[in-house]
Design a protein around this motif. Sequence first.
Motif, PDB file in Angstrom:
ATOM      1  N   ASP A 287      83.437 -77.263   8.380  1.00 57.42           N
ATOM      2  CA  ASP A 287      83.977 -76.701   7.140  1.00 57.42           C
ATOM      3  C   ASP A 287      83.921 -77.678   5.966  1.00 57.42           C
ATOM      4  OD1 ASP A 287      84.439 -74.347   8.429  1.00 57.42           O
ATOM      5  OD2 ASP A 287      86.638 -74.427   8.321  1.00 57.42           O
ATOM      6  N   GLU A 288      84.260 -78.932   6.202  1.00 56.64           N
ATOM      7  CA  GLU A 288      84.230 -79.933   5.137  1.00 56.64           C
ATOM      8  C   GLU A 288      82.794 -80.363   4.841  1.00 56.64           C
ATOM      9  OE1 GLU A 288      86.620 -81.200   3.126  1.00 56.64           O
ATOM     10  OE2 GLU A 288      87.884 -79.611   3.983  1.00 56.64           O
TER      11      GLU A 288
ATOM     12  N   SER B  69      80.896 -71.942   9.503  1.00 56.51           N
ATOM     13  CA  SER B  69      81.221 -72.812   8.370  1.00 56.51           C
ATOM     14  C   SER B  69      80.299 -72.505   7.190  1.00 56.51           C
ATOM     15  CB  SER B  69      81.090 -74.280   8.774  1.00 56.51           C
ATOM     16  OG  SER B  69      82.080 -74.658   9.712  1.00 56.51           O
TER      17      SER B  69
ATOM     18  N   GLY C 267      85.504 -74.412  12.880  1.00 59.21           N
ATOM     19  CA  GLY C 267      85.786 -75.117  11.640  1.00 59.21           C
ATOM     20  C   GLY C 267      85.284 -76.546  11.605  1.00 59.21           C
TER      21      GLY C 267
ATOM     22  N   LYS D 154      81.445 -70.182   4.652  1.00 62.15           N
ATOM     23  CA  LYS D 154      82.482 -70.668   3.752  1.00 62.15           C
ATOM     24  C   LYS D 154      81.957 -71.713   2.757  1.00 62.15           C
ATOM     25  CE  LYS D 154      85.491 -70.560   7.851  1.00 62.15           C
ATOM     26  NZ  LYS D 154      86.336 -71.408   8.735  1.00 62.15           N
TER      27      LYS D 154
ATOM     28  N   LYS E 211      80.540 -78.179   2.356  1.00 65.75           N
ATOM     29  CA  LYS E 211      80.956 -77.936   0.972  1.00 65.75           C
ATOM     30  C   LYS E 211      79.927 -78.469  -0.030  1.00 65.75           C
ATOM     31  CE  LYS E 211      85.961 -77.706   1.716  1.00 65.75           C
ATOM     32  NZ  LYS E 211      87.283 -78.331   1.435  1.00 65.75           N
TER      33      LYS E 211
END
Length: 346
Positions: A72-73, A112, A69, A115, A76
């Motif tokens: 993950d940010e 990541s 993770g 996602k 985006k």
Amino acid sequence: MSKGTVLISGINGYIAAVTAQRLLDAGYSVRGTVRKSSSATALIEGPLKKYFESGAFEVVEVPDITVDGAFDEAVKGVTTIAHLATPVSFHFKDPAPILHAAIQGTRSILASAQKAGPQLQSFIHLSSIVAILTNAPAPSTLTEADWNTWAEPMISQGGDNISGVVIYGASKTASERALWAFRDEQKPNFTITALNPVYVIGPPLISPKTPKDVGETVAPVWTVFSGASYATGASAPHPTVDVRDVADLVGAVITNAKQCDGQRYIARGASASPQAMADVLRKTFPEAKDRIIEGEPGVGYEEDYQVDPQKGVVIDSDKAKTLLGRDWISFERSVVDTAKAFVHLL
């Protein structure tokens, strides 16, 4: 309007920084990752300042790229991910942390990417020619179909005399294999492409402040230019490619993502020896002739800076050159432009 947002891991790295500038100049927005924000200060306050102030360039912290993770940010909203962060050295001593960082870093950012959202179109992985190098005897020709099958077994066998080159080769091979395993198993909606450059030279985006700050891959140019001793005469030629060519290949893959899906691209411009560097630098910088060791001018390399297939290994980079849409930056220009970044150190 931005052409899209490209996430570049390890933005403070040699290749990554140059890639960021080329993409920003081309109209993309760039989000770069660093372990500590301070690592990007030189970029933000230096060559990428105008882009940072306009909002086209931003930096985010990813303290440990191997953690699940971790990205993950950061992923985006991005349209492309260029995974350029990787440990680079030929002087590694302990293979375990290097392989862990290379493999888990790749797996983490790929997880990541899953996602990131439907806007993510392409994933570009910076591999290396060492993931392609076979141990076939010369003369031979290497293409994107070849794989390094010797470095990882050497690591598995253990021993106290495993060189840094072997460790680096094993890490790059293993991380790229993890990339393709992910593609085969997960069948992502975004495209996946690997770039496999040879020894990268060319001017860094930020010139080193001291000789100790000179990067390892451009160190041979500094060695010759500074007047230090080098392997003169008929030493074995090394394949090279300009960092700007590698950066532009990232852009070419983004533009031609579907065509590049599932592909590897060898980036290789020229092959020449330290003697060739000395000859080029002594010609271009006449004021440095008394400093640069003369050696044996003209010995140890071909006039066109290519390897004779009857004498060594030919590295076929036509596929990448076609994608790039132009010829490789010349060896002379790469060496001279690199040396210009060192003039203030002398």
